[in-house]
Design a protein around this motif. Sequence first.
Motif, mmCIF file in Angstrom:
data_model
loop_
_atom_site.group_PDB
_atom_site.id
_atom_site.type_symbol
_atom_site.label_atom_id
_atom_site.label_comp_id
_atom_site.label_asym_id
_atom_site.label_seq_id
_atom_site.Cartn_x
_atom_site.Cartn_y
_atom_site.Cartn_z
ATOM 1 N N ALA A 40 0.831 -1.208 0.000
ATOM 2 C CA ALA A 40 0.000 0.000 0.000
ATOM 3 C C ALA A 40 0.866 1.258 0.000
ATOM 4 O O ALA A 40 0.566 2.224 -0.711
ATOM 5 C CB ALA A 40 -0.941 -0.008 1.200
ATOM 6 N N LYS A 41 1.937 1.251 0.773
ATOM 7 C CA LYS A 41 2.830 2.415 0.820
ATOM 8 C C LYS A 41 3.420 2.687 -0.559
ATOM 9 O O LYS A 41 3.437 3.823 -1.037
ATOM 10 C CB LYS A 41 3.952 2.195 1.837
ATOM 11 N N GLU A 42 3.864 1.637 -1.218
ATOM 12 C CA GLU A 42 4.474 1.780 -2.543
ATOM 13 C C GLU A 42 3.460 2.233 -3.591
ATOM 14 O O GLU A 42 3.766 3.078 -4.430
ATOM 15 C CB GLU A 42 5.086 0.449 -2.973
ATOM 16 N N LYS A 43 2.269 1.687 -3.549
ATOM 17 C CA LYS A 43 1.303 1.907 -4.621
ATOM 18 C C LYS A 43 0.322 3.053 -4.388
ATOM 19 O O LYS A 43 -0.247 3.576 -5.348
ATOM 20 C CB LYS A 43 0.492 0.627 -4.876
ATOM 21 N N LEU A 44 0.104 3.466 -3.132
ATOM 22 C CA LEU A 44 -0.957 4.434 -2.848
ATOM 23 C C LEU A 44 -0.474 5.761 -2.263
ATOM 24 O O LEU A 44 -1.280 6.672 -2.081
ATOM 25 C CB LEU A 44 -1.988 3.811 -1.899
ATOM 26 N N SER A 45 0.805 5.902 -1.960
ATOM 27 C CA SER A 45 1.290 7.123 -1.314
ATOM 28 C C SER A 45 1.104 8.373 -2.159
ATOM 29 O O SER A 45 0.926 9.472 -1.627
ATOM 30 C CB SER A 45 2.767 6.983 -0.933
ATOM 31 N N ASP A 52 -8.024 16.735 -0.472
ATOM 32 C CA ASP A 52 -7.126 17.232 0.564
ATOM 33 C C ASP A 52 -5.701 16.810 0.222
ATOM 34 O O ASP A 52 -5.369 15.633 0.293
ATOM 35 C CB ASP A 52 -7.534 16.668 1.928
ATOM 36 N N PRO A 53 -4.856 17.766 -0.161
ATOM 37 C CA PRO A 53 -3.484 17.419 -0.543
ATOM 38 C C PRO A 53 -2.670 16.795 0.595
ATOM 39 O O PRO A 53 -1.631 16.197 0.361
ATOM 40 C CB PRO A 53 -2.877 18.749 -0.996
ATOM 41 N N ASN A 54 -3.157 16.920 1.828
ATOM 42 C CA ASN A 54 -2.453 16.331 2.969
ATOM 43 C C ASN A 54 -2.849 14.881 3.220
ATOM 44 O O ASN A 54 -2.291 14.236 4.096
ATOM 45 C CB ASN A 54 -2.725 17.160 4.234
ATOM 46 N N ALA A 59 -2.124 6.752 3.642
ATOM 47 C CA ALA A 59 -2.561 7.195 4.978
ATOM 48 C C ALA A 59 -4.002 6.754 5.235
ATOM 49 O O ALA A 59 -4.340 6.319 6.339
ATOM 50 C CB ALA A 59 -2.428 8.714 5.108
ATOM 51 N N HIS A 60 -4.843 6.850 4.221
ATOM 52 C CA HIS A 60 -6.233 6.405 4.339
ATOM 53 C C HIS A 60 -6.286 4.903 4.641
ATOM 54 O O HIS A 60 -7.004 4.468 5.542
ATOM 55 C CB HIS A 60 -6.990 6.728 3.045
ATOM 56 N N SER A 61 -5.516 4.111 3.910
ATOM 57 C CA SER A 61 -5.500 2.659 4.124
ATOM 58 C C SER A 61 -5.016 2.298 5.526
ATOM 59 O O SER A 61 -5.557 1.394 6.161
ATOM 60 C CB SER A 61 -4.632 1.976 3.069
ATOM 61 N N VAL A 62 -4.013 3.006 6.008
ATOM 62 C CA VAL A 62 -3.506 2.773 7.366
ATOM 63 C C VAL A 62 -4.598 3.073 8.397
ATOM 64 O O VAL A 62 -4.806 2.310 9.343
ATOM 65 C CB VAL A 62 -2.237 3.610 7.644
ATOM 66 N N LEU A 79 -5.479 -3.110 2.012
ATOM 67 C CA LEU A 79 -5.454 -3.327 0.553
ATOM 68 C C LEU A 79 -6.731 -2.889 -0.159
ATOM 69 O O LEU A 79 -6.826 -3.019 -1.370
ATOM 70 C CB LEU A 79 -5.224 -4.820 0.270
ATOM 71 N N HIS A 80 -7.718 -2.370 0.558
ATOM 72 C CA HIS A 80 -9.051 -2.195 -0.016
ATOM 73 C C HIS A 80 -9.115 -1.284 -1.240
ATOM 74 O O HIS A 80 -9.994 -1.448 -2.072
ATOM 75 C CB HIS A 80 -10.053 -1.740 1.056
#
Length: 181
Positions: A40-45, A52-54, A59-62, A79-80
Amino acid sequence: MYSHLFKGAPFGNQNAAGPHKGYGRHATAEHALATADTMAKEKLSSKVRGGDPNQNGYAHSVRISGNLKDPVHKVIGMLHDIVEDSDVTVAQLREAFGNRIANAVHAISKNKEAKEPTEVYLKRVMSNVDALQVKITDMQGNMIVGPGAIMSDHLKAKQLLYSQLYPRLLQAMEEYKKVRA
């Protein structure tokens, strides 16, 4: 919470691919969650969420994963959005995490190519109790608009849709619990 669904079985899905029964190639829930986190970190960051640019997809997945109690649901929560928002496929998830997790992520992922009717999507989510639990938690997270969010017309429409769909998902979960009681 729904551990009775796999009570007595190795963790997760017994029919998973890979050398370990349960989590595809992962012997433990902790290892599966760590792998899901890395993916998720690799693919969704880089995916911006809710105007919201922040807020990014990782972060949402976490947050969603952290709000779930069941270890299988934590992995699914991580992974959703990965199939919907990256180049990761359900087949790759099946190979890495087994059938149960891949099937739930597939059920919760909207079809990118086709304009899928909301009712078709909801029926698929509600047909998989793991996907249903994660989607309820996801929707709770999506209905909270952060202070830096820009309330575009698209975001306003999404908020309205969620406010209409959320009670239906809760009702489906209650019906599932009654059937399983």
